[in-house]
Write an enzyme that holds these catalytic residues in place. Structure first.
Site, PDB file in Angstrom:
ATOM      1  N   LYS A 139       0.863  -1.190   0.000  1.00 30.34           N
ATOM      2  CA  LYS A 139       0.000   0.000   0.000  1.00 30.34           C
ATOM      3  C   LYS A 139       0.895   1.234   0.000  1.00 30.34           C
ATOM      4  CE  LYS A 139      -4.506   1.221   1.977  1.00 30.34           C
ATOM      5  NZ  LYS A 139      -5.306   0.748   0.836  1.00 30.34           N
ATOM      6  N   GLU A 173      -7.861  -7.246  -9.028  1.00 36.33           N
ATOM      7  CA  GLU A 173      -8.395  -6.522  -7.870  1.00 36.33           C
ATOM      8  C   GLU A 173      -9.074  -5.262  -8.367  1.00 36.33           C
ATOM      9  OE1 GLU A 173      -5.189  -5.310  -5.311  1.00 36.33           O
ATOM     10  OE2 GLU A 173      -4.018  -4.459  -6.969  1.00 36.33           O
TER      11      GLU A 173
END
Length: 276
Positions: A139, A173
């Site tokens: 992230k 995703e």
């Protein structure tokens, strides 16, 4: 707003970072977004574990321990008089070998009820994921591609964007969520080893809950044509939890299903129980 910046609690209007901060200059850093529940932090430890794993990978060292993060967030929630909050932790490599740690909390936006009752529509992204990426599985604050695709989705009447692999054959995703499918009462989600997928915290919790519910749970490569042919589809994220999907591009999935609802209810119960 009171925030935490490099060991101090200060008013956000007085906060500043170095103009030479490598996070600002090069996007070298990581972040976590999570929410509080009734003033508690149900999945904080999982978020800090992921953050620490990524910090080690990119060679960024900070002084804040897991216990310190917990204390900092509790202080910020109290100082800003919040119980249901959006929480953002950002760590950059900073300047002069001194990392920057910035944490703030704000009121959690409400999820539109129609998202939960009717589901959302997801567009098919123009971006793609390649096996060679070393950042997509973390992230990072180099988030421009994800933000651009999410904004494109919102501008065109969708809520999120599904990213495929570079061949266009496999679902990977969403721009700001992991994705799941339900087929013949089995729960499927793309595995983390086939493509560089963000190991979402809610994804991790949902997989565990599905197994506890004795649902057949499979992590593997998922063809796009499999996904749009699923009985149910839902996305997961730390801020919104579990959101059903009723359409992907031109492909209709249908109304939210019973497996999605079952897992969503268990997820809410889990979060509440962890903060009691």
């Amino acid at each position: 707003m009171i925030i935490y910046l490099n060991g101090k609690f200060i008013d956000s209007k007085k906060a500043h970072i170095s103009p030479f901060d490598e996070g600002y200059l090069f996007g070298k850093g990581l972040f976590e977004t999570l929410r509080s529940v009734n003033g508690g932090l149900p999945f904080l430890n999982l978020h800090i574990d992921r953050l620490n794993n990524s910090l080690r990978f990119f060679g960024i060292k900070i002084n804040e321990s897991k216990a310190a993060f917990h204390s900092i967030l509790k202080h910020l929630l109290k100082a800003n008089r919040l119980t249901e909050a959006y929480i953002r932790i950002t760590v950059s490599s900073g300047a002069d070998n001194k990392p920057t740690v910035l944490i703030y909390v704000k009121k959690l936006p409400e999820i539109p009820k129609k998202y939960l009752t009717n589901g959302i529509s997801v567009m098919i992204s123009q971006a793609s994921r390649t096996k060679g990426s070393i950042t997509s599985g973390h992230k990072t604050i180099s988030y421009l591609e994800n933000i651009t695709e999410r904004e494109s989705a919102l501008k065109t009447g969708y809520v999120n964007a599904l990213i495929l692999d570079c061949s266009g054959e496999y679902a990977v995703e969403c721009a700001s969520a992991n994705i799941f499918a339900v087929k013949n009462n089995a729960v499927l989600t793309p595995d983390l080893s086939s493509f560089p997928i963000l190991p979402g915290i809610t994804r991790q919790v949902v997989i565990k809950l599905a197994k506890e519910l004795e649902l057949k749970t499979i992590e593997r490569k998922i063809l796009f044509i499999e996904l749009v042919d699923a009985d149910e589809v839902f996305i997961t994220g730390s801020l919104n939890g579990i959101i059903p999907v009723n359409r992907i591009g031109k492909y209709k999935i249908g109304k939210p299903g019973k497996i999605t609802a079952l897992i969503a209810n268990q997820y809410i119960k889990k979060a509440i129980n962890l903060v009691k």
